[in-house]
Enzyme design. Structure first.
Site, short mmCIF file in Angstrom:
data_model
loop_
_atom_site.label_atom_id
_atom_site.label_comp_id
_atom_site.label_asym_id
_atom_site.label_seq_id
_atom_site.Cartn_x
_atom_site.Cartn_y
_atom_site.Cartn_z
N CYS A 147 -81.23 60.56 91.54
CA CYS A 147 -80.71 59.67 90.54
C CYS A 147 -81.78 58.35 90.00
O CYS A 147 -82.25 58.60 89.26
CB CYS A 147 -79.21 59.08 90.97
SG CYS A 147 -78.51 58.66 89.27
N GLU A 153 -77.67 65.38 97.35
CA GLU A 153 -76.97 65.24 98.21
C GLU A 153 -76.09 65.44 98.49
O GLU A 153 -75.18 65.89 99.39
CB GLU A 153 -77.52 63.99 98.97
CG GLU A 153 -76.55 62.62 98.47
CD GLU A 153 -77.53 62.02 97.03
OE1 GLU A 153 -77.84 63.03 96.66
OE2 GLU A 153 -77.12 61.27 96.45
N HIS A 195 -77.22 63.85 91.82
CA HIS A 195 -76.83 63.78 93.46
C HIS A 195 -76.78 65.06 94.06
O HIS A 195 -75.58 65.11 94.59
CB HIS A 195 -75.79 62.38 93.95
CG HIS A 195 -75.85 61.62 93.11
ND1 HIS A 195 -77.32 60.49 94.19
CD2 HIS A 195 -76.15 60.39 92.07
CE1 HIS A 195 -76.69 58.78 93.65
NE2 HIS A 195 -76.89 59.44 92.01
N1 GLN Z 1 -78.31 52.55 88.63
C1 GLN Z 1 -78.48 53.73 87.59
C2 GLN Z 1 -77.64 54.14 86.88
O1 GLN Z 1 -76.86 53.68 86.58
C3 GLN Z 1 -78.82 54.42 89.12
C4 GLN Z 1 -77.58 54.84 89.22
C5 GLN Z 1 -77.70 56.03 90.61
O2 GLN Z 1 -78.26 55.79 91.38
N2 GLN Z 1 -76.48 56.71 90.93
O3 GLN Z 1 -78.29 55.34 86.29
#
Ligand code: GLN
Length: 536
Positions: free
Chosen positions: A385, A512, A510
Site C-alpha cells: 500500500c 498480508e 494489503h
Molecule cells: N496513506 C496512504 C493512503 O491513504 C496509504 C494507506 C495504507 O498504507 N494503508 O493511500
C-alpha cells in the site's frame, strides 16, 4: 426436518488483560472447525468508536480489514488465520456501533414512545447483532473484549447473560479465561485472583461452564482441583494453558486438554473426529529450526509496538517457514533514515526490505529513501500500500523528477505522482470513508506477480485514500518500473514491478490480510524466496 439452532460460545476474560483471550477463542474455533462444524466468530469491543479505523495503531495495534471493508480489531486477523476463513463486518462489534444504532432508531421513532434504556434496548440491540452474526452456523463464538468487572464492558456481559435466556441455556456456554500468577517467593501458582474473577462474573449473573487457566508455566492437577473447588466448575471443564513458544501451538495444547470434546458435549453438537494434520504441519514448521536464516528490514513508523504490523509479521513468518528459512525481522525506524546522507550503514546486512502500510507524513521521506536504496542496490523489495506509493516516488525521483511526491506528504509538490482519489477529497480525517475491502485486479500474464499467483485475475483487500496519478503512468517504464496490475477498467494501478530488478514488487492492496499460516501469500512467498537468493 427442523433446522438445528446455532450454538453460542461466549468467551470472557478475568483478572487482567492481555491474557491471549483472542487466541484462546480462535483456537477453540480452530478445534471445532477441525471437527467439521461450521464456525463463525465475533469480537465485541467496549470502545465507543464505531469501528477500529479511527483507533491509534500505536496503542491499539493493527487495523485489520475484512473482505467487505470493515475496519476491525487485530483479533480478527488471528481469527482468520486460525480458522482459515474470510470473516465479514458482522464479526466485529464495537460499543460505538450499537449505541449509534440505538440512538438512530430512537430518532427515527422506532421505539414508539418507550423510555430507551441500557436494559433492555441496548442489550437487546447487542443480542440482535450477535444472533445475526451466528445465523447459518453450527457454532458462533463471541469474544467479549476487556476484563469482566470493567465498567465499560458491563452491557456486553449483561447482553450475553440475557442471550442465554433468549436462545435457551442448552444452546450456549460461557468460557471464562483467567490468569494464574506464579509467586516466586513461595514457588507456586496462585488461584485466588481467578476465584475472585469467577465470583465477579457470577455476581453479574453469568455462571462459567468452562475455565481456561492461563499461566506462564505449566500448572499442575492440584491447581486444577483447587480452581474447581472454589469455582464450582468440574475439573474436566478446566483447561490449563501455559505460555507456548508459538501462538500456533495453542490449538494443539488445548486439544490435549480435551476441552473441545467437553465443549461439544455441553453444547450437544455432533462433531466428527478432529482432523488436525494440517495444523500439526503448521506448528512443526513454526517451531523447528530451518536450513537458512534471512534478515528482512521492515521500514516502519511505529517501533515500540509490533502489534501495529501484526498481519505483516505473521505473513513474513509463515512464508519463511514454508521456504525452510528462519527469519529475523530488523525494525528500521523510517524517521531515522531521513537525515542520513548514506543510509547503507543502517540498512546494510538485510536480505530484503519491506515497506508496510501507513498514514500521515512522519517517516515518509525515510521510506522513499529505503525504496530508492532497494532500486539502486537491487535489494529485494516488497511494498504494501504506502510501500507501493513510496516505491513510485522513489523511481520518479531517481529519474529526474527530484521533487516528485505524494500529496499526502506535500500538497504543493510540482509532481504529484501519488494523489488523492477523486472521490476521497476532503475526507482525510473521517472514519470509514477510504477505499476499503475487496476489489478485483487484473495482472499482466508476463509479469513476475502473475507467475507468483499462478493467476491473472485476483481479488485483494484495500485500505487507502491515495493512488497512482495516471498523468505519470506513461513515464513508468522510463523510470524502471511497470504497472503490472490494475483495476479491471485499467484506471487504478494495483501492482508495480521493478524492471531489471531481482524482486521489486509492490501492491496498492494489503496481501498480508489474506496470508495464512498453512497457506502463505504468494507475494510474501516470492519475496522470501528472493531474500533467500540474495542471502546466497
Ligand atoms: N496513506 C496512504 C493512503 O491513504 C496509504 C494507506 C495504507 O498504507 N494503508 O493511500
Amino acid at each position: 426436518m427442523a433446522k438445528r439452532p446455532t450454538k453460542f460460545i461466549f468467551v470472557t476474560g478475568g483478572v487482567l488483560s492481555g491474557l491471549g483471550k483472542g487466541i484462546t477463542a480462535a483456537s477453540i474455533g480452530n478445534l471445532l472447525k477441525a471437527r467439521k462444524l461450521k464456525v463463525n466468530i465475533q469480537k465485541c469491543d467496549p470502545y465507543l468508536n464505531v469501528d477500529a479505523g479511527t483507533l491509534n495503531p500505536r496503542e491499539h495495534g493493527e487495523c485489520f480489514v475484512t473482505k467487505d471493508g470493515a475496519e476491525t480489531d487485530l483479533d480478527l486477523g488471528h481469527y482468520e488465520r486460525f480458522l482459515d476463513e474470510e470473516l465479514s463486518s458482522s464479526s466485529s462489534l464495537m460499543s460505538g456501533r450499537v449505541l449509534l444504532k440505538v440512538i438512530q432508531d430512537e430518532r427515527a421513532g422506532k421505539y414508539e414512545g418507550d423510555d430507551v434504556q441500557i436494559i433492555p434496548h441496548l442489550t437487546g440491540a447487542i443480542q440482535d447483532y450477535i444472533i445475526n452474526a451466528g445465523k447459518g452456523y453450527d457454532v458462533h463464538i463471541v469474544e467479549i473484549g476487556g476484563t469482566v468487572g470493567d465498567y465499560e464492558s458491563l452491557s456486553f456481559v449483561e447482553a450475553i447473560r440475557e442471550l442465554g435466556m433468549r436462545v435457551g441455556q442448552e444452546n450456549c456456554i460461557y468460557v471464562h479465561v483467567v490468569y494464574l500468577p506464579f509467586l516466586g517467593a513461595s514457588q507456586e501458582i496462585k488461584t485466588k485472583p481467578a476465584q475472585n474473577s469467577v465470583r465477579e462474573l457470577r455476581s453479574l449473573g453469568v455462571t462459567p461452564d468452562i475455565l481456561v487457566g492461563r499461566s506462564e508455566r505449566q500448572a499442575n492437577e492440584n491447581v486444577k482441583r483447587k480452581l474447581s473447588l472454589f469455582s464450582g466448575v468440574e475439573p474436566s471443564a478446566i483447561a490449563l494453558l501455559p505460555n507456548a513458544p508459538s501462538i500456533y501451538e495453542v490449538p494443539l495444547t488445548l486439544e490435549d486438554t480435551k476441552i473441545a470434546d467437553v465443549i461439544c458435549k455441553k453444547l450437544g453438537v455432533k462433531a466428527s473426529k478432529p482432523k488436525l494434520k494440517d495444523w500439526r504441519d503448521v506448528v512443526k514448521r513454526a517451531t523447528s529450526k530451518h536450513k537458512k536464516k534471512i534478515t528482512v528490514g521492515v521500514v516502519a513508523k511505529y517501533m515500540d509496538n509490533t502489534d501495529t504490523y501484526m498481519s505483516v509479521f505473521e505473513a513474513l513468518q509463515s512464508a519463511a517457514w514454508w521456504s525452510d528459512a528462519d527469519i529475523k525481522i530488523r525494525w528500521i525506524e523510517a524517521e531515522g533514515l531521513e537525515k542520513k546522507k548514506d543510509i547503507s550503514k543502517i540498512i546494510n546486512g538485510v536480505d530484503g526490505i519491506l515497506v508496510p502500510g501507513g498514514f500521515g507524513t512522519r517517516g515518509l521521506e525515510g521510506k522513499i529513501k529505503a525504496a530508492q536504496y532497494a532500486l539502486q542496490k537491487k535489494v529485494p523489495y516488497l511494498g504494501l500500500c504506502l510501500g507501493l506509493q513510496m516505491g513510485v516516488i522513489a523511481a520518479a525521483r531517481l529519474n529526474g523528477l527530484t521533487k516528485a511526491s505524494s500529496t499526502e506528504l506535500d500538497s504543493k509538490t510540482p509532481d504529484p505522482v501519488i494523489d488523492t482519489m477523486a472521490d476521497q477529497r476532503g475526507k482525510e480525517n473521517t472514519g470509514g470513508t477510504m477505499r476499503l475491502g475487496d476489489y478485483p485486479c487484473n495482472i499482466d500474464k508476463q509479469s513476475l506477480t502473475a507467475k507468483l499467483y499462478k493467476a491473472n485475475k485476483i481479488t485483494e483487500r484495500h485500505r487507502h485514500r491515495y493512488e497512482c496519478n495516471n498523468n505519470y503512468r506513461d513515464l513508468y517504464e522510463s523510470w524502471g518500473i511497470k504497472a503490472v496490475g490494475t483495476s479491471p477498467d485499467g484506471r487504478l494501478v494495483e501492482i508495480i514491478e521493478g524492471l531489471n530488478h531481482p524482486f521489486f514488487v509492490a501492491s496498492q492492496f494489503h496481501p498480508e490480510f489474506r496470508s495464512r499460516p498453512n497457506r502463505p501469500h504468494p507475494m510474501f512467498k516470492g519475496f522470501i524466496e528472493s531474500c533467500k537468493r540474495a542471502n546466497g
